[in-house]
Motif scaffolding. Structure first.
Motif, PDB file in Angstrom:
ATOM      1  N   VAL B  47      65.809  14.364  18.858  1.00 40.68           N
ATOM      2  CA  VAL B  47      65.163  13.042  18.869  1.00 40.68           C
ATOM      3  C   VAL B  47      66.235  11.959  18.782  1.00 40.68           C
ATOM      4  N   ALA B  50      68.035  11.712  22.187  1.00 39.94           N
ATOM      5  CA  ALA B  50      67.210  11.076  23.226  1.00 39.94           C
ATOM      6  C   ALA B  50      67.093   9.579  22.987  1.00 39.94           C
ATOM      7  N   SER B  79      69.949  21.889  31.447  1.00 37.42           N
ATOM      8  CA  SER B  79      68.527  21.994  31.100  1.00 37.42           C
ATOM      9  C   SER B  79      68.080  23.451  31.031  1.00 37.42           C
ATOM     10  N   VAL B  83      66.630  25.035  27.453  1.00 38.87           N
ATOM     11  CA  VAL B  83      65.341  25.732  27.368  1.00 38.87           C
ATOM     12  C   VAL B  83      65.552  27.124  26.773  1.00 38.87           C
ATOM     13  N   ILE B  87      64.140  28.171  22.965  1.00 42.38           N
ATOM     14  CA  ILE B  87      63.239  29.312  22.784  1.00 42.38           C
ATOM     15  C   ILE B  87      63.888  30.348  21.863  1.00 42.38           C
ATOM     16  N   VAL B 206      68.271  13.778  29.118  1.00 43.08           N
ATOM     17  CA  VAL B 206      67.447  14.744  29.853  1.00 43.08           C
ATOM     18  C   VAL B 206      67.437  16.089  29.121  1.00 43.08           C
ATOM     19  N   ALA B 209      65.217  15.824  26.142  1.00 41.41           N
ATOM     20  CA  ALA B 209      63.800  15.787  26.527  1.00 41.41           C
ATOM     21  C   ALA B 209      63.294  17.198  26.812  1.00 41.41           C
ATOM     22  N   ALA B 210      64.107  17.976  27.564  1.00 38.49           N
ATOM     23  CA  ALA B 210      63.708  19.355  27.888  1.00 38.49           C
ATOM     24  C   ALA B 210      63.562  20.181  26.609  1.00 38.49           C
ATOM     25  N   LEU B 212      63.020  19.008  23.507  1.00 35.49           N
ATOM     26  CA  LEU B 212      61.933  18.486  22.662  1.00 35.49           C
ATOM     27  C   LEU B 212      60.566  18.957  23.150  1.00 35.49           C
ATOM     28  N   ILE B 213      60.422  19.077  24.477  1.00 37.77           N
ATOM     29  CA  ILE B 213      59.144  19.583  25.006  1.00 37.77           C
ATOM     30  C   ILE B 213      58.891  20.998  24.482  1.00 37.77           C
ATOM     31  N   VAL B 214      59.949  21.824  24.503  1.00 31.52           N
ATOM     32  CA  VAL B 214      59.820  23.206  23.998  1.00 31.52           C
ATOM     33  C   VAL B 214      59.485  23.191  22.507  1.00 31.52           C
ATOM     34  N   LEU B 217      55.887  22.137  21.860  1.00 31.90           N
ATOM     35  CA  LEU B 217      54.931  23.189  22.185  1.00 31.90           C
ATOM     36  C   LEU B 217      54.996  24.340  21.191  1.00 31.90           C
ATOM     37  N   GLN B 218      56.134  24.469  20.495  1.00 32.37           N
ATOM     38  CA  GLN B 218      56.257  25.478  19.433  1.00 32.37           C
ATOM     39  C   GLN B 218      55.722  24.953  18.099  1.00 32.37           C
TER      40      GLN B 218
END
Lengths: 91, 271
Positions: B47, B50, B79, B83, B87, B206, B209-210, B212-214, B217-218
């Motif tokens: 965060v 970004a 990216s 990811v 994970i 970027v 952002a990639a 943070l999306i993961v 969702l976790q």
């Protein structure tokens, strides 16, 4: 020498406006209690995640318009990789 | 408001922007040393990255320093790395993450201290009308004082591999990976350091952002804490970028490097 690309004039002010919006959301989210604060915090995180990805979209569309298809494809693949990461995280 | 996280984010983003290392590589170890778990600190680090990237973006775009073609081409690999790292970090123990963080802090300290100055020189035949990036190529020119410096990215494959590694670090540890990206661009790909730093500032946004999306969702994002870090980082990075032009970055980088090595040692002892 290769042809010079024209800068995207709308990009800097758009970035600035989005960053200010993220800051306002974040401040409200950090200070205000209750549901309103949580929503604002969510908007802050969403905005800072969206800003760089939106920038990739804008730049990619610009490249497509000026005929630089190779790099437009690279931008699209980058967004696909980010999307694939989201799918893998859910699985 | 979590004032501790807000203050940490503001200070580390400002110092990170001045030193050109990125603030998260300081923020995450500081959070871990003050009691936050490495698992919880990693998303807060992203965060911070970004928010700092966005805050610095407009100014760097106006200066014509960002090369989007180089940035987006190399970011593909970063990216993919972030990811994978994000994970994998959900599966790793806190002790392992702490050790990874120590390794990252140590590497950042060493790489930051070793960074070199100007490699590319101005071309007298070029004018300010030649400043920008070239269509269909990983090249361009930028304004340096009264001259215009042309550049062209070299050894793309090696650079791309290093960007993949930087993404992996970002996903695992929550640091920006900027301390790998900027030297990889400038020292391996021969992109001028100012262009490399500005382009890295864009690409770490970027990458974050990639990641943070993961993390979102976790279910690993505490929105209130993220908001405090975001607000602090925007302020810190804005101040840092403004101050950067007035200070001598090598001196700041040396200070940061020493601090990072100390943090790495403390993390290893605590792990």
């Amino acid at each position: 020498m290769s042809e010079l690309d024209t800068p995207i004039r709308a990009l800097p002010p758009l970035m600035l406006a989005a960053t200010i919006a993220a800051f306002v959301f974040a401040t409200v989210g950090a200070v205000v209690d209750g549901r309103a604060g949580t929503v604002a915090a969510g908007l802050a995180v969403s905005t800072i995640v969206a800003i760089p990805l939106l920038r990739v979209v804008i730049v990619g569309v610009h490249w497509l318009r000026i005929g630089d298809r190779r790099f437009a494809v690279v931008a699209a693949v980058l967004l696909a990789v980010v999307g694939l990461g989201a799918i893998l995280a859910v699985l | 408001m979590n004032w501790t996280e807000f203050a940490f984010a503001a200070v580390t983003s400002a110092v990170g922007a001045i030193g050109g290392l990125g603030g998260a590589v300081l923020l995450v170890p500081m959070l871990v040393l003050t009691g936050t778990t490495a698992r919880a600190a990693a998303p807060l680090g992203l965060v911070s990255v970004a928010a700092g990237s966005s805050a610095a973006g407009a100014r760097q775009l106006n200066d014509g320093l960002v090369n989007h073609r180089i940035g987006i081409s190399t970011e593909l690999f970063a990216s993919a790395g972030v990811v994978t790292g994000a994970i994998a970090s959900g599966l790793a123990s806190d002790r392992v993450l702490k050790l990874v963080l120590a390794g990252v802090a140590f590497a950042a300290g060493v790489l930051g201290a070793r960074r070199k100055g100007i490699r590319n020189l101005p071309d007298p035949s070029l004018t300010s009308a030649d400043v920008g990036e070239h269509i269909g190529a990983l090249s361009g020119a930028y304004q340096l004082d009264d001259g215009v410096v042309p550049y062209s990215a070299k050894r793309f494959r090696v650079g791309a591999a290093l960007f993949g590694l930087s993404g992996l670090i970002a996903g695992l540890a929550g640091a920006s990976g900027g301390f790998v990206k900027t030297p990889a661009s400038s020292e391996v790909m021969h992109v001028p350091v100012r262009v490399a730093a500005a382009t890295t500032t864009f690409t770490i946004g970027v990458t974050s952002a990639a990641g943070l999306i993961v993390f979102a969702l976790q279910g690993r994002l505490d929105l209130r804490e993220c908001a405090a870090v975001c607000a602090g980082s925007v302020i810190g990075a804005t101040v840092g970028v403004a101050v950067q032009a007035r200070l001598a970055p090598p001196q700041v980088r040396r200070f940061l490097s020493a601090a990072l090595v100390v943090i790495a040692i403390v993390l290893v002892v605590r792990a």
